[in-house]
Design an enzyme around this catalytic site. Structure first.
Site, short mmCIF file in Angstrom:
data_model
loop_
_atom_site.label_atom_id
_atom_site.label_comp_id
_atom_site.label_asym_id
_atom_site.label_seq_id
_atom_site.Cartn_x
_atom_site.Cartn_y
_atom_site.Cartn_z
N TYR A 42 31.63 -98.70 -49.99
CA TYR A 42 31.45 -100.08 -49.50
C TYR A 42 30.11 -100.28 -48.80
CZ TYR A 42 35.79 -101.85 -51.26
OH TYR A 42 36.78 -102.27 -52.13
N GLN B 150 37.51 -114.32 -57.23
CA GLN B 150 38.04 -112.97 -56.97
C GLN B 150 36.94 -112.12 -56.34
OE1 GLN B 150 40.54 -111.54 -60.59
NE2 GLN B 150 39.17 -113.10 -61.37
N ASP C 220 31.60 -110.90 -52.80
CA ASP C 220 30.16 -110.78 -52.51
C ASP C 220 29.54 -111.96 -51.76
OD1 ASP C 220 29.69 -112.75 -54.55
OD2 ASP C 220 29.61 -111.19 -56.08
N HIS D 212 40.29 -112.46 -52.86
CA HIS D 212 40.35 -111.00 -52.60
C HIS D 212 39.57 -110.62 -51.34
CE1 HIS D 212 41.38 -110.11 -57.11
NE2 HIS D 212 42.42 -110.54 -56.42
N CYS E 285 40.54 -104.53 -38.51
CA CYS E 285 40.95 -103.31 -37.81
C CYS E 285 42.24 -102.76 -38.41
CB CYS E 285 41.15 -103.61 -36.33
SG CYS E 285 41.69 -102.16 -35.41
N CYS F 242 36.52 -100.89 -34.47
CA CYS F 242 36.89 -102.24 -34.05
C CYS F 242 36.23 -102.56 -32.70
CB CYS F 242 38.42 -102.30 -33.91
SG CYS F 242 39.03 -103.86 -33.30
N CYS G 263 39.44 -102.78 -30.09
CA CYS G 263 40.27 -101.64 -29.67
C CYS G 263 39.69 -100.29 -30.07
CB CYS G 263 41.70 -101.80 -30.22
SG CYS G 263 41.83 -101.46 -31.98
N GLU H 144 32.53 -111.66 -73.52
CA GLU H 144 33.41 -110.98 -74.48
C GLU H 144 34.72 -111.74 -74.59
OE1 GLU H 144 34.16 -106.93 -73.32
OE2 GLU H 144 32.01 -106.53 -73.19
C1 BJW Z 1 30.45 -111.90 -68.04
C2 BJW Z 1 29.15 -111.60 -67.77
C3 BJW Z 1 28.29 -112.67 -67.80
C4 BJW Z 1 30.26 -109.70 -67.60
N1 BJW Z 1 28.76 -113.85 -68.08
N2 BJW Z 1 30.99 -113.03 -68.31
C5 BJW Z 1 51.97 -108.44 -62.32
C6 BJW Z 1 51.96 -107.69 -63.47
C7 BJW Z 1 51.40 -106.42 -63.48
C8 BJW Z 1 50.82 -105.89 -62.32
C9 BJW Z 1 50.82 -106.64 -61.19
C10 BJW Z 1 51.40 -107.90 -61.19
N3 BJW Z 1 51.26 -108.42 -59.95
C11 BJW Z 1 50.58 -107.54 -59.19
C12 BJW Z 1 50.33 -106.44 -59.90
C13 BJW Z 1 49.59 -105.23 -59.40
C14 BJW Z 1 48.10 -105.42 -59.33
C15 BJW Z 1 47.54 -105.69 -60.73
O1 BJW Z 1 47.24 -106.80 -61.11
N4 BJW Z 1 47.37 -104.66 -61.51
C16 BJW Z 1 46.81 -104.82 -62.85
C17 BJW Z 1 45.62 -103.89 -63.02
C18 BJW Z 1 47.89 -104.64 -63.86
N5 BJW Z 1 47.75 -106.51 -58.42
C19 BJW Z 1 47.69 -106.33 -57.13
O2 BJW Z 1 47.94 -105.25 -56.62
C20 BJW Z 1 47.35 -107.52 -56.27
N6 BJW Z 1 48.33 -107.66 -55.27
C21 BJW Z 1 49.51 -108.26 -55.47
O3 BJW Z 1 49.74 -108.95 -56.45
O4 BJW Z 1 50.43 -108.03 -54.48
C22 BJW Z 1 51.82 -108.21 -54.79
C23 BJW Z 1 52.28 -107.07 -55.72
C24 BJW Z 1 51.80 -105.79 -55.56
C25 BJW Z 1 52.19 -104.77 -56.42
C26 BJW Z 1 53.06 -105.06 -57.49
C27 BJW Z 1 53.53 -106.36 -57.65
C28 BJW Z 1 53.14 -107.37 -56.76
C29 BJW Z 1 46.02 -107.29 -55.56
C30 BJW Z 1 44.88 -107.18 -56.51
C31 BJW Z 1 43.60 -106.85 -55.72
C32 BJW Z 1 42.43 -106.57 -56.63
N7 BJW Z 1 41.38 -106.01 -55.84
C33 BJW Z 1 40.07 -105.79 -56.46
C34 BJW Z 1 39.13 -105.14 -55.40
C35 BJW Z 1 38.70 -106.19 -54.38
C36 BJW Z 1 37.80 -105.59 -53.35
C37 BJW Z 1 36.42 -105.29 -53.83
O5 BJW Z 1 35.80 -106.04 -54.59
O6 BJW Z 1 35.91 -104.28 -53.41
O7 BJW Z 1 39.52 -107.01 -56.92
S1 BJW Z 1 40.15 -104.78 -57.95
C38 BJW Z 1 38.93 -105.68 -58.82
O8 BJW Z 1 39.52 -106.38 -59.96
C39 BJW Z 1 38.44 -106.77 -57.86
C40 BJW Z 1 38.25 -107.93 -58.77
O9 BJW Z 1 38.25 -109.12 -58.03
C41 BJW Z 1 39.41 -107.80 -59.73
C42 BJW Z 1 39.22 -108.53 -61.03
O10 BJW Z 1 38.14 -108.02 -61.74
P1 BJW Z 1 37.21 -109.04 -62.54
O11 BJW Z 1 36.55 -109.93 -61.60
O12 BJW Z 1 37.96 -109.65 -63.64
O13 BJW Z 1 36.06 -108.03 -63.07
P2 BJW Z 1 36.04 -107.15 -64.39
O14 BJW Z 1 35.00 -106.14 -64.23
O15 BJW Z 1 37.39 -106.67 -64.76
O16 BJW Z 1 35.64 -108.19 -65.54
C43 BJW Z 1 34.34 -108.74 -65.62
C44 BJW Z 1 34.36 -109.77 -66.72
O17 BJW Z 1 33.12 -110.45 -66.71
C45 BJW Z 1 34.55 -109.17 -68.13
O18 BJW Z 1 35.48 -109.99 -68.83
C46 BJW Z 1 33.15 -109.30 -68.75
O19 BJW Z 1 33.21 -109.49 -70.16
C47 BJW Z 1 32.63 -110.52 -68.04
N8 BJW Z 1 31.18 -110.64 -67.92
N9 BJW Z 1 29.05 -110.22 -67.50
C48 BJW Z 1 30.09 -114.04 -68.33
N10 BJW Z 1 26.97 -112.47 -67.55
#
Ligand code: BJW
Length: 265
Positions: free
Chosen positions: A68, A106, A109, A124, A132, A172, A175, A240
């Site tokens: 981070y 999501q 940044d 997110h 903390c 923190c 604390c 994509e």
């Molecule tokens: C371009 C481009 C350009 C490139 N122009 N395009 C239901 C079903 C199944 C699983 C679950 C569910 N509900 C919850 C879950 C569990 C889990 C989950 O979803 N898992 C899946 C992997 C299956 N979800 C969670 O745990 C969430 N919590 C929750 O729901 O709590 C209740 C619960 C928990 C457990 C079970 C059930 C319920 C929390 C999710 C937190 C995600 N955190 C992160 C890190 C954040 C901190 C940080 O940034 O450091 O968030 S992970 C990471 O993924 C980050 C992102 O915000 C997130 C999404 O990624 P994103 O933004 O889509 O990025 P990429 O890289 O995947 O895609 C980039 C895209 O851009 C691509 O399509 C490229 O083609 C495109 N692109 N350049 C246009 N120039």
């Protein structure tokens, strides 16, 4: 993108009264911030998604803080690109025309806010804040490095450095316990109020744009399909095809720094 499709989209956009947008890492790719999935999602030998978990932080807080520390320095130095700026400009237009605009991101940044977007829900969390682990106090913290022990650490080509003792990691203000980034990791719940607002947005919007996200992470991945199931138009902007792309009314292929300004102008 075809001219016909673009004209149809613009007509729809000009008639819409309540527009919602979901962005993901792809919107910041052209600002030099790597996405999560694919080759840019690697940090040293780790997948970024493997470090974004409470388990990783509990077992190796030093490593996760190094990750981070690096992410913060990239984000703090990054500038909004044409996609962020087009969204901020479009929000101003919506405000002038008395139309509702909500941006759900999501990304942690802060680039939408830097670009001037106002009605933004950072679902997110934010890399600009820490929370903390003990008293849950949330604080904005833009210090670079965030603590002395992290000075010069976090280089993606570095590695094999000794772990920083917990007592020397960021603390923190209230604390003195260990703090962590104020972001939502896998398996953690999104903030209840934020989720409530998201639900209201997807239940009431009459046009939904989904920009630069792989749409694999829930609950955000459910928003566009939910709107489409309500019979409302969804437009996707991505370089994509993603799993749900073919189910949406509009799909604009290409870098969103080019496609989004053209579609929103
Ligand atoms: C371009 C481009 C350009 C490139 N122009 N395009 C239901 C079903 C199944 C699983 C679950 C569910 N509900 C919850 C879950 C569990 C889990 C989950 O979803 N898992 C899946 C992997 C299956 N979800 C969670 O745990 C969430 N919590 C929750 O729901 O709590 C209740 C619960 C928990 C457990 C079970 C059930 C319920 C929390 C999710 C937190 C995600 N955190 C992160 C890190 C954040 C901190 C940080 O940034 O450091 O968030 S992970 C990471 O993924 C980050 C992102 O915000 C997130 C999404 O990624 P994103 O933004 O889509 O990025 P990429 O890289 O995947 O895609 C980039 C895209 O851009 C691509 O399509 C490229 O083609 C495109 N692109 N350049 C246009 N120039």
């Amino acid at each position: 993108m075809s001219t016909r499709k673009l004209l149809d989209f613009r007509n729809l956009l000009s008639e819409s009264k309540n527009i919602a947008i979901l962005t993901g890492a792809g919107v910041s790719a052209e600002s030099g911030i790597g996405t999560f999935r694919g080759p840019s999602g690697m940090w040293r030998t780790h997948n970024a998604v493997d470090l974004a978990t409470p388990t990783a932080f509990a077992s190796n807080p030093s490593l996760v803080w190094e990750f981070y520390q690096w992410r913060r320095s990239v984000a703090f130095n990054a500038k909004p690109n044409d996609a962020h700026l087009a969204l901020a400009k479009f929000e101003e237009r919506c405000n002038r025309e008395n139309r509702q605009f909500t941006l759900l991101t999501q990304n942690v940044d802060g680039l939408h806010i830097k670009a001037g977007s106002k009605n933004v829900l950072e679902i997110h969390g934010s890399i600009r804040k820490v929370v903390c682990t003990k008293c849950k106090f949330v604080d904005e913290n833009l210090d670079q490095p965030i603590c002395e022990a992290l000075r010069g650490r976090g280089d993606p080509n570095g590695g094999n450095q000794s772990a920083i003792p917990v007592g020397e990691l960021p603390k923190c203000k209230r604390c003195s316990s260990l703090v962590r980034p104020f972001v939502v990791w896998f398996g953690e719940n999104l903030d209840r109020d934020v989720l409530k607002k998201c639900r209201k947005v997807v239940e009431t919007c009459d046009l939904f744009l989904v920009v630069g996200t792989s749409s694999v992470v829930y609950p955000a991945a459910s928003f566009a399909p939910f709107v489409a199931d309500r019979g409302k138009p969804v437009a996707e902007f991505n370089i994509e095809d993603e799993p749900a792309s073919s189910t949406f009314q509009f799909y604009f292929a290409g870098p969103c720094g080019t496609t989004l300004p053209a579609a929103l102008s």
